[in-house]
Design a protein around this motif. Structure first.
Motif, PDB file in Angstrom:
ATOM      1  N   ALA A 168      -0.097   3.228  -1.831  1.00 13.63           N
ATOM      2  CA  ALA A 168       1.080   2.402  -2.105  1.00 13.63           C
ATOM      3  C   ALA A 168       0.761   1.058  -2.759  1.00 13.63           C
ATOM      4  CB  ALA A 168       1.856   2.165  -0.815  1.00 13.63           C
ATOM      5  N   GLN A 169      -0.480   0.593  -2.636  1.00 13.85           N
ATOM      6  CA  GLN A 169      -0.892  -0.692  -3.215  1.00 13.85           C
ATOM      7  C   GLN A 169       0.030  -1.831  -2.762  1.00 13.85           C
ATOM      8  OE1 GLN A 169      -1.176  -0.069  -7.469  1.00 13.85           O
ATOM      9  NE2 GLN A 169      -2.911   1.309  -7.264  1.00 13.85           N
ATOM     10  N   THR A 170       0.165  -1.949  -1.443  1.00 14.77           N
ATOM     11  CA  THR A 170       1.063  -2.965  -0.877  1.00 14.77           C
ATOM     12  C   THR A 170       0.319  -4.113  -0.197  1.00 14.77           C
ATOM     13  OG1 THR A 170       1.228  -1.670   1.165  1.00 14.77           O
ATOM     14  CG2 THR A 170       2.911  -1.293  -0.512  1.00 14.77           C
ATOM     15  N   LEU A 171      -0.977  -4.172  -0.339  1.00 12.01           N
ATOM     16  CA  LEU A 171      -1.754  -5.237   0.295  1.00 12.01           C
ATOM     17  C   LEU A 171      -1.287  -6.593  -0.207  1.00 12.01           C
ATOM     18  CD1 LEU A 171      -4.180  -6.130   2.046  1.00 12.01           C
ATOM     19  CD2 LEU A 171      -5.626  -5.857   0.016  1.00 12.01           C
ATOM     20  N   SER A 172      -0.915  -7.467   0.717  1.00 10.48           N
ATOM     21  CA  SER A 172      -0.456  -8.801   0.330  1.00 10.48           C
ATOM     22  C   SER A 172      -1.651  -9.633  -0.140  1.00 10.48           C
ATOM     23  CB  SER A 172       0.234  -9.493   1.509  1.00 10.48           C
ATOM     24  OG  SER A 172      -0.692 -10.230   2.292  1.00 10.48           O
TER      25      SER A 172
ATOM     26  N   GLU B 257      -4.775   0.660   4.144  1.00  8.51           N
ATOM     27  CA  GLU B 257      -3.850   1.624   4.729  1.00  8.51           C
ATOM     28  C   GLU B 257      -4.437   2.286   5.975  1.00  8.51           C
ATOM     29  OE1 GLU B 257      -2.004   4.342   2.010  1.00  8.51           O
ATOM     30  OE2 GLU B 257      -1.722   2.797   0.503  1.00  8.51           O
TER      31      GLU B 257
ATOM     32  N   GLU C  94      -3.371  -7.437   8.571  1.00 10.65           N
ATOM     33  CA  GLU C  94      -3.793  -6.782   7.333  1.00 10.65           C
ATOM     34  C   GLU C  94      -4.784  -7.657   6.557  1.00 10.65           C
ATOM     35  OE1 GLU C  94      -1.109  -4.539   4.159  1.00 10.65           O
ATOM     36  OE2 GLU C  94      -1.209  -6.689   3.741  1.00 10.65           O
TER      37      GLU C  94
ATOM     38  N   TYR D 138       6.396 -14.764  -1.133  1.00  8.81           N
ATOM     39  CA  TYR D 138       5.875 -13.982  -0.015  1.00  8.81           C
ATOM     40  C   TYR D 138       4.365 -13.826  -0.194  1.00  8.81           C
ATOM     41  CZ  TYR D 138       4.806  -9.967   2.917  1.00  8.81           C
ATOM     42  OH  TYR D 138       4.238  -9.148   3.850  1.00  8.81           O
TER      43      TYR D 138
ATOM     44  N   ASP E 265      -5.714   4.523  -1.443  1.00  6.04           N
ATOM     45  CA  ASP E 265      -4.683   3.488  -1.526  1.00  6.04           C
ATOM     46  C   ASP E 265      -3.470   4.109  -2.206  1.00  6.04           C
ATOM     47  OD1 ASP E 265      -3.137   1.252  -1.678  1.00  6.04           O
ATOM     48  OD2 ASP E 265      -4.493   0.098  -2.938  1.00  6.04           O
TER      49      ASP E 265
ATOM     50  N   THR F 134       1.199  -8.749   8.478  1.00  7.15           N
ATOM     51  CA  THR F 134       0.614  -9.417   7.321  1.00  7.15           C
ATOM     52  C   THR F 134      -0.684 -10.112   7.702  1.00  7.15           C
ATOM     53  OG1 THR F 134       2.832  -9.767   6.417  1.00  7.15           O
ATOM     54  CG2 THR F 134       1.055 -11.096   5.490  1.00  7.15           C
TER      55      THR F 134
END
Length: 236
Positions: A75-79, A64, A53, A18, A73, A50
């Motif tokens: 959750a630190q979910t940046l792809s 975010e 972002e 992913y 930041d 995605t």
């Protein structure tokens, strides 16, 4: 002005991971973004958020939500997509940039309150409904010649408010602003002169409004809702 988003596959370590395994991204080479309004349309999980972002990350916006001046930041979910793409752009250094994402707006509103920035938004966003807060963002915070990214803004908006959003976006575009939106709303998809990409299993393809699967589905449902619902229940 955004020109395009270019994929640099030589820098991708695992094409099966992913987000590179999403069909719309797996087939991505270069995505034309040279339009005042760009729309990403498609089913859940197709890669709309995605892509938007990654563009936000290239523009220095907080992943975010917010402008480049926000640094929170949670959750630190940046792809990693922004690390293997190149955003071709021609934007003056002082251009206003802002990223709105519906799923993180409560966190952004909390940060705005903590930093005592409510005055820029016409009030404390926590003291209004989500939809009202989105309209304050558009009316008070966004301005002429800015570059604004909106990820599923319709999540908070009643149909009549979506029409207000269309009118405000058109007004800002006429003043020189530019927008990139990811949306499920057939109302927002009707933004005039938008460059629309539909994300499917075959990749990202340019579509006219009338060609969009969302539009065809809504038209079929609204034309005969009883029949559509009955068919769904019989299939169960």
């Amino acid at each position: 002005m955004l020109i395009s988003l270019r994929m640099e596959w030589a820098r991708v370590e695992d094409p099966d991971a992913y987000p590179y395994n999403l069909p719309a991204i797996a087939r991505l080479q270069e995505l034309d973004l040279d339009a005042p309004i760009v729309l990403f349309v498609g089913p859940n999980g197709s890669g709309k958020s995605t892509l938007i972002e990654a563009i936000a990350a290239h523009l220095g916006c907080n992943p975010e939500g917010g402008s480049p001046n926000f640094t929170f930041d949670t959750a630190q979910t940046l792809s990693p997509l922004h690390k293997v793409t190149r955003l071709v752009r021609r934007i003056p250094s002082k251009t206003d940039r802002y990223f709105y994402r519906a799923d993180a707006f409560h966190i952004l509103a909390t940060e705005i309150r903590r930093l005592e920035l409510a005055g820029r938004y016409g009030g404390d966003l926590h003291e209004m409904s989500h939809g009202q807060a989105v309209m304050r963002l558009l009316n008070e915070r966004f301005g002429a010649r800015g570059l604004y990214l909106l990820d599923e803004p319709e999540a908070a908006l009643a149909p009549e408010t979506q029409l207000e959003v269309i009118a405000r976006i058109v007004q800002l575009v006429q003043q020189g602003a530019r927008f990139v939106l990811a949306t499920h709303s057939p109302l927002l998809m009707a933004l005039p002169n938008a460059l629309i990409y539909e994300l499917t299993e075959e990749g990202a393809a340019r579509r006219s409004y009338q060609e969009l699967g969302h539009v065809r589905l809504y038209r079929r449902f609204l034309g005969d809702p009883e029949s559509v619902v009955s068919r769904l229940l019989s299939e169960d």
